[in-house]
Design an enzyme around this catalytic site. Structure first.
Site, PDB file in Angstrom:
ATOM      1  N   SER A   9       7.221   8.346  14.131  1.00  0.00           N
ATOM      2  CA  SER A   9       6.143   8.828  13.273  1.00  0.00           C
ATOM      3  C   SER A   9       4.862   8.042  13.502  1.00  0.00           C
ATOM      4  O   SER A   9       4.876   6.940  14.055  1.00  0.00           O
ATOM      5  CB  SER A   9       6.562   8.732  11.806  1.00  0.00           C
ATOM      6  OG  SER A   9       7.055   7.430  11.494  1.00  0.00           O
ATOM      7  N   GLU A  11       1.139   6.830  11.590  1.00  0.00           N
ATOM      8  CA  GLU A  11       0.441   6.648  10.317  1.00  0.00           C
ATOM      9  C   GLU A  11      -1.069   6.751  10.495  1.00  0.00           C
ATOM     10  O   GLU A  11      -1.645   6.159  11.410  1.00  0.00           O
ATOM     11  CB  GLU A  11       0.796   5.286   9.716  1.00  0.00           C
ATOM     12  CG  GLU A  11       0.134   5.035   8.369  1.00  0.00           C
ATOM     13  CD  GLU A  11       0.651   3.782   7.708  1.00  0.00           C
ATOM     14  OE1 GLU A  11       1.878   3.714   7.455  1.00  0.00           O
ATOM     15  OE2 GLU A  11      -0.147   2.860   7.471  1.00  0.00           O
ATOM     16  N   ASP A 102      -1.576  -2.141  -3.991  1.00  0.00           N
ATOM     17  CA  ASP A 102      -2.358  -3.302  -4.395  1.00  0.00           C
ATOM     18  C   ASP A 102      -3.147  -2.989  -5.661  1.00  0.00           C
ATOM     19  O   ASP A 102      -3.618  -1.862  -5.850  1.00  0.00           O
ATOM     20  CB  ASP A 102      -3.335  -3.709  -3.285  1.00  0.00           C
ATOM     21  CG  ASP A 102      -2.612  -4.132  -2.015  1.00  0.00           C
ATOM     22  OD1 ASP A 102      -1.563  -4.791  -2.135  1.00  0.00           O
ATOM     23  OD2 ASP A 102      -3.093  -3.784  -0.924  1.00  0.00           O
ATOM     24  N   HIS A 259       7.809   3.588  13.741  1.00  0.00           N
ATOM     25  CA  HIS A 259       6.687   4.087  12.954  1.00  0.00           C
ATOM     26  C   HIS A 259       5.442   3.340  13.418  1.00  0.00           C
ATOM     27  O   HIS A 259       5.360   2.112  13.271  1.00  0.00           O
ATOM     28  CB  HIS A 259       6.932   3.835  11.468  1.00  0.00           C
ATOM     29  CG  HIS A 259       5.820   4.302  10.575  1.00  0.00           C
ATOM     30  ND1 HIS A 259       5.632   5.622  10.255  1.00  0.00           N
ATOM     31  CD2 HIS A 259       4.834   3.614   9.937  1.00  0.00           C
ATOM     32  CE1 HIS A 259       4.582   5.737   9.439  1.00  0.00           C
ATOM     33  NE2 HIS A 259       4.076   4.537   9.249  1.00  0.00           N
TER      34      HIS A 259
END
Length: 301
Positions: A9, A11, A102, A259
């Site tokens: 994958s 991102e 966060d 990933h």
């Protein structure tokens, strides 16, 4: 839902400007030629990119690709998370990356959810088995963890709450991942733990990211990168060799895929993909060349 073996994958992060959006479309079109199993799209602190995340996810889906939005719970309420989940379900999104996230600057309290396992539990209670839920894992341990055991228990709580699989923070030390997976298995964790891979394009940026997220740059790598100074060509060439060797070792050891944190760039990702022979997984895939950088900068989630 079950996670297929060998999942690869990419991102992305949502752009901040119309110009960035157009550059991302161009980069994404070229990355799509690599044939990833899905694109994930990050979600800013406290939901600061919620609409842009949704817009990007829907564009990816409209182009015929699987999209997995990130969803962070810090600073959110049950109602706000429920609304987002309803939107994703209405648009046929079946994969999600559930994170604590966060605390935004200036926000004093975390909101309804304090930890990612609470978010996972809520998603399952609200949507049943609709979503394949990915969560974060930390081979070198989360920088805020009280101890390695506490960090492992935090991962186990997320999985016990209903997560299907995990994606790790990036790392450059194979032994850290190998040891971490062994510790997880000893605790009865059997879900796929997919390594997160960060290409190396700039030493200063990498050092800053790593200091913030607790990812170690091994001394031998750090010293070599420092020695190149402003020679970006040498930095990228050395980085490609380091990351290619790491990926090859991970896959040879049985890692359930990779990933890639793309930072919305094409060149290094496509070169790594081709070096690893991953383009052969998709029939009709053609090579991709060029930079394709969007000009935006994002911390990996």
């Amino acid at each position: 839902m079950s996670q297929p073996a060998d999942t690869f994958s990419l991102e992305l992060f949502p752009p901040q400007t119309p110009e960035g959006a157009e550059k991302l479309r161009e980069a994404r079109a070229r990355l799509a030629l690599l044939g990833p199993d899905f694109f994930s799209v990050t979600f800013g602190a406290g939901g600061s990119t919620r609409d842009r995340t949704l817009d990007t996810v829907l564009e990816i889906q409209s182009e015929g690709h699987v999209a997995a939005p990130h969803l962070s719970c810090i600073g959110s309420t049950r109602e706000s998370i429920r609304k987002i989940l309803d939107q994703y379900r209405a648009h046929g999104i079946h994969r999600i990356v559930a994170l604590r996230g966060d605390l935004p600057s200036g926000m004093a309290r975390p909101g309804t959810f304090r930890y990612a396992n609470e978010l996972v539990e809520f998603i399952r209670a609200e949507t049943g088995a609709w979503f394949h839920i990915e969560v974060a894992a930390y081979p070198e341990y989360h920088p805020q963890a009280k101890s390695p055991l506490d960090d492992l228990l935090a991962l186990k709580r997320k999985l016990d709450a209903g997560a299907n699989s995990a994606i790790t923070q990036y790392f450059y030390n194979f032994d850290a991942y190998d040891h971490f997976v062994g510790e997880c298995q000893a605790m009865g964790i059997r879900v796929p733990i997919v390594p997160g891979i960060m290409p190396i394009s700039s030493f200063s940026s990498l050092a800053r990211f790593s200091d913030n997220c607790g990812a170690e740059i091994p001394r031998w790598i750090r010293k070599r990168l420092e020695s190149y100074g402003d020679d970006s060509t040498s930095i990228r060439a050395f980085g490609l060799d380091v990351v290619t060797a790491l990926c090859e070792k991970l896959l040879a050891s049985g890692a359930p895929g990779l990933h890639f944190y793309t930072l919305n760039q094409v060149a290094l990702i496509s070169t790594l993909w081709l070096r690893l022979g991953l383009h052969q997984r998709a029939a009709g895939t053609t090579a991709v060349h060029g930079d394709g950088a969007t000009g935006d900068v994002s911390r990996p989630a």
